[in-house]
Structures are given as C-alpha cells and as structure tokens.
Scaffold this motif. Sequence first.
Motif, short mmCIF file in Angstrom:
data_model
loop_
_atom_site.label_atom_id
_atom_site.label_comp_id
_atom_site.label_asym_id
_atom_site.label_seq_id
_atom_site.Cartn_x
_atom_site.Cartn_y
_atom_site.Cartn_z
N VAL A 341 0.83 -1.21 0.00
CA VAL A 341 0.00 0.00 0.00
C VAL A 341 0.86 1.26 0.00
O VAL A 341 0.54 2.25 -0.66
CB VAL A 341 -0.94 0.01 1.23
N GLU A 342 1.97 1.21 0.73
CA GLU A 342 2.83 2.40 0.86
C GLU A 342 4.29 1.99 0.75
O GLU A 342 4.71 0.98 1.32
CB GLU A 342 2.58 3.09 2.20
N LEU A 343 5.06 2.79 0.02
CA LEU A 343 6.49 2.54 -0.17
C LEU A 343 7.26 3.84 -0.01
O LEU A 343 6.92 4.85 -0.62
CB LEU A 343 6.76 1.95 -1.56
N VAL A 344 8.30 3.80 0.84
CA VAL A 344 9.19 4.96 1.00
C VAL A 344 10.63 4.48 0.81
O VAL A 344 11.08 3.54 1.48
CB VAL A 344 9.04 5.61 2.39
N GLN A 366 -2.76 -2.26 -4.98
CA GLN A 366 -3.27 -1.45 -3.86
C GLN A 366 -2.33 -0.30 -3.51
O GLN A 366 -2.60 0.45 -2.57
CB GLN A 366 -3.48 -2.32 -2.63
N LEU A 367 -1.23 -0.16 -4.24
CA LEU A 367 -0.26 0.89 -3.95
C LEU A 367 -0.90 2.27 -4.10
O LEU A 367 -1.36 2.64 -5.17
CB LEU A 367 0.94 0.77 -4.89
N SER A 368 -0.92 3.02 -3.00
CA SER A 368 -1.58 4.33 -3.01
C SER A 368 -0.71 5.46 -2.47
O SER A 368 -1.10 6.62 -2.52
CB SER A 368 -2.88 4.27 -2.20
N ALA A 369 0.48 5.13 -1.94
CA ALA A 369 1.36 6.16 -1.39
C ALA A 369 2.81 5.78 -1.67
O ALA A 369 3.21 4.64 -1.44
CB ALA A 369 1.14 6.32 0.12
N ILE A 370 3.59 6.74 -2.17
CA ILE A 370 4.99 6.47 -2.46
C ILE A 370 5.82 7.72 -2.19
O ILE A 370 5.38 8.85 -2.44
CB ILE A 370 5.17 6.00 -3.93
N GLY A 371 7.02 7.51 -1.64
CA GLY A 371 7.96 8.60 -1.40
C GLY A 371 9.35 8.18 -1.87
O GLY A 371 9.82 7.10 -1.53
N LEU A 372 9.99 9.04 -2.66
CA LEU A 372 11.33 8.75 -3.18
C LEU A 372 12.26 9.89 -2.82
O LEU A 372 11.94 11.06 -3.06
CB LEU A 372 11.29 8.57 -4.70
N GLY A 373 13.43 9.54 -2.25
CA GLY A 373 14.42 10.55 -1.87
C GLY A 373 15.56 10.60 -2.85
O GLY A 373 15.41 11.08 -3.98
N GLU A 374 16.73 10.11 -2.46
CA GLU A 374 17.92 10.16 -3.30
C GLU A 374 17.92 9.01 -4.30
O GLU A 374 18.65 8.03 -4.15
CB GLU A 374 19.17 10.15 -2.42
N CYS A 375 17.05 9.11 -5.30
CA CYS A 375 16.91 8.09 -6.34
C CYS A 375 16.90 8.79 -7.69
O CYS A 375 17.00 10.02 -7.77
CB CYS A 375 15.60 7.31 -6.17
N CYS A 389 -1.27 3.88 -12.14
CA CYS A 389 -1.87 3.94 -10.80
C CYS A 389 -3.13 4.80 -10.78
O CYS A 389 -4.11 4.49 -10.09
CB CYS A 389 -0.87 4.48 -9.78
N GLY A 390 -3.10 5.91 -11.52
CA GLY A 390 -4.25 6.80 -11.57
C GLY A 390 -4.53 7.49 -10.25
O GLY A 390 -3.63 7.71 -9.43
N ASP A 391 -5.81 7.76 -10.01
CA ASP A 391 -6.19 8.55 -8.84
C ASP A 391 -6.14 7.75 -7.53
O ASP A 391 -6.48 8.27 -6.47
CB ASP A 391 -7.58 9.17 -9.02
N ARG A 392 -5.73 6.47 -7.59
CA ARG A 392 -5.55 5.73 -6.33
C ARG A 392 -4.32 6.22 -5.57
O ARG A 392 -4.15 5.92 -4.38
CB ARG A 392 -5.47 4.22 -6.59
N LEU A 393 -3.44 6.98 -6.24
CA LEU A 393 -2.27 7.55 -5.57
C LEU A 393 -2.69 8.75 -4.72
O LEU A 393 -2.77 9.88 -5.19
CB LEU A 393 -1.22 7.99 -6.60
N THR A 394 -2.97 8.51 -3.46
CA THR A 394 -3.41 9.58 -2.57
C THR A 394 -2.24 10.39 -2.03
O THR A 394 -2.41 11.53 -1.61
CB THR A 394 -4.21 9.00 -1.39
N HIS A 421 -3.24 12.98 -14.80
CA HIS A 421 -3.55 11.59 -14.49
C HIS A 421 -3.99 11.41 -13.03
O HIS A 421 -4.75 10.48 -12.72
CB HIS A 421 -2.34 10.71 -14.77
N LEU A 422 -3.52 12.28 -12.15
CA LEU A 422 -3.93 12.20 -10.74
C LEU A 422 -5.32 12.78 -10.51
O LEU A 422 -6.01 12.41 -9.55
CB LEU A 422 -2.93 12.94 -9.84
N GLY A 423 -5.71 13.72 -11.35
CA GLY A 423 -6.99 14.39 -11.16
C GLY A 423 -6.92 15.51 -10.14
O GLY A 423 -7.94 15.97 -9.63
N ARG A 424 -5.70 15.96 -9.85
CA ARG A 424 -5.50 17.08 -8.92
C ARG A 424 -4.15 17.71 -9.22
O ARG A 424 -3.31 17.12 -9.91
CB ARG A 424 -5.53 16.61 -7.46
N VAL A 425 -3.93 18.91 -8.70
CA VAL A 425 -2.68 19.62 -8.96
C VAL A 425 -1.55 18.97 -8.17
O VAL A 425 -1.67 18.70 -6.98
CB VAL A 425 -2.80 21.11 -8.58
#
Length: 434
Positions: A341-344, A366-375, A389-394, A421-425
């Motif tokens: 669901v979430e990956l950091v 079900q992946l809905s949250a992701i955070g990437l740093g030094e990549c 992923c579309g708008d499931r990425l909250t 693709h997200l449906g938001r800014v």
Amino acid sequence: MKRGLQGNEQEDGGGTSSGSQDTLKRSRKQRRKKDCEGEGVRWECLPQEMLLHIFQYLPLLDRAYASQVCRGWNQAFHMPELWRCFEFELNQPASSYLKATHPDLIKQIIKKHSNHLQYVSFKVDSSRESAEAACDILSQLVNCSLKTLGLISTARPSFMELPKSHFISALTVVFVNSKSLSSLKIDDTPVDDPSLKVLVANNSDTLKLLKMSSCPHVSPAGILCVADQCHGLRELALNYHLLSDELLIALSSEKHVHLEHLRIDVVSENPGQQFHTIKKSSWDAMMRHSPKFNLVMYFFLYENEFVPFFRDEIPVTHLYFGRSVSKDVLGRVGLTCPRLVELVVCANGLRPLDEELIRMAQRCTQLSAIGLGECEVSCSAFVEFVKICGDRLTQLSIMEEVLVPDHRYGLDDIHWEVSKHLGRVWFPDMMPTW
C-alpha cells in the motif's frame, strides 16, 4: 425562675442558631445562583463538567495555579476524571527541550491520585537521571490499575543505561498491580523474558497492544509466551530477531483474535549481519487467519544484508527503506509484495528505477502512497507509473532531483502531465515530507 427561663432561652437559641446556619447556607447558594443568572456567565459559577473539560487542555503547572483561584476550581482540580490520563515529563533542564513535570506536583499526584491513574506515559530525555526518576515513580504506583503504559525515550540511551534489575523491579510493580493492562509501549528498554511472564500472568485476558522494538534482553521464546497466552493481542511491534515461524503460527491459532497490525523493524547492528528467513507457509497461515492485517516493515540494512528478503511472496503492506537499497531489491519488491500500500525509499543510488516503478504499478494494485528521496527516475517512466496507478495515488512525495528529464518531458512541464492523471494539482517536493 429567671435562671430557668434563661436556660430555656439558651437552649432555644442554640436550636435556632443551628437552624439559622442551615438557612444561611441555603440563602448563600440561592444568592450565588441568582448572581450567576443575573450577571451572565461567571467563572466561579461554571459547572464542574465544563471546568473539567477546560482543565484537560491546560499544562499541568497552569492547571495547578488555576486550582488556587477558588474552592470550586480546586475541587475540579482533584476530580478523578482529570487524572485518568497523564503524561510525566522528566528531564535534566540543562540538556533537554522537554518541560519537566514539577517534583512537588509529582508527589501530590502520587499521594492523592495514584488510584485514579489509568492511561499513563513517561517521556524522558537521554539522561540516566530522568530514567531513574521514571522508575522511582513506577515503583510507587502500587494502588493503581493502569490500562495503558508508555515509556518514551526522546533520545538514546535513557532506560538502557539503568541496571536491569532496577528497571525490572519497577516495571513488575505495574504488571502485578494493574490486572487490566491493555496497551503497553516499552521500546528501547531492558525488559526481559521473566518480566514478560509476569505481564502475561496478570494481564493475559486484557492485553491488546504491545510495542517492544529494540529490547535486546527479550528472546524469541519470551515473545512467543506472550502470543501463546494473550489471545486478545491485536497490535504487535518488535524487532526482526524476535520474529519466528512459531510466533506467526501462534498468532494464527483458532484461539487468537484477528491480528490488525504487525510492525517489524529490521535493523543491522553490524555490517554483514546474518538474518534468518521466515517460511512462506507461516505468512500464508497468518493471511488465512487475519486476511486484513497490516504488515509494516522498516529496513535499516546494508546492501549485502538483503539476501534473505523478498525471495518469496510476503504480505507486507507498508514498506520503508531507511538506508540505500539496491535496484535489484526494489525489483524483487515489485514481484513479491502484491499487498503493498505504501512505499518509502530514502536512497537508491544512480541507477534509474524506471522498470521497477512500472512493475510495482502493474503488480501492486493497492499501492496508493509512495515517497522517493535520493533516487533517479526518468520523467517518462514516472508519468507512465502515475498513469497506471491513476487517482488511487493519494500521496505522491517525490523529490525534484529524483526526476531526470528525457526526450518527452522536462521538469517544467511534467507536473501538468502528472496532475492530469492524478486528477489534482501536483508538484515535486523541494524537501522530504516523510
């Protein structure tokens, strides 16, 4: 005759005096009520229920000062409801930012309200003196029946600096006297197997939450004892070295309630440390018993220590990599973590993660949250990831330097495409938000 009359008059006067005092008290109450009704709301006339609600938001010292305003406020200050939930802040002022609980107030709380305490936490700094003060208070809580206990160190070593016997003695007082403990947070403490047996012997029917990461004196057998006896346990947090196939089987037994949350900290103390493997059949048993449970895993490993992990399917839902993780490991995550669901990812290196991200988008439905740093991720691959992923990425927290411009998209226009693709800014982050 006259003397007799005087005596009778005195007796009558005494009776009249007693009656007049009652009348006077009633008239004072009525006058106070009229004053409150006639002049609007006056602070001394506030109902105790309202005062209790206000006092709950005051810092302890301000609450104590307020109790000196009038008798009504002092009565509110000592209402049992006000002391059911309390946090002791203990520190050495010269080396801590915490606002310490005043020693005189601590004495008063223990003397008058220890039997009212139900939800208690201790917040201490890194000093040994603060941890000792917390243990001294714990050892005095012999008349209370706690439901929740939390020992929180804002920095190491704190409780780990204490002699183990001193800490265990204080903690056992609470375990023995509480009888109805439902939530226990004892991360970074010298708790051991015998003390856990005392906990189970007195609170097995009520314990629902146990957090005990970084407790080096506890063995897999010790935590297994808890799982075997505490069938109502719903949340558990521990280090990976305590996780075993036997523990997962115990948590999956018919007697045990459905587990809701399991957090595992996978931490390397020394480079090159060896880690055991958990069988896929054990995870499968856990999934059959508790199909909706959250499995949260924090990895703080060096690159060559990931060999035992992500070889077989694992039901992890929330995955955090605190150190640099290789492209190969992230590729295996996409293949073996279908419930993700979430990956950091805090760091990866200089090899683009294009294929790995797109694989996760396709397989981790079900992946809905992701955070990437030094990549590094090419702008085109990132847009494709978001498109799948579309708008499931909250939650999408991507550092600007992660995105590498290519022939299709540059940094100036990628946010428009992603937003579509997200449906938001959406805009890339300038600093990490996790």
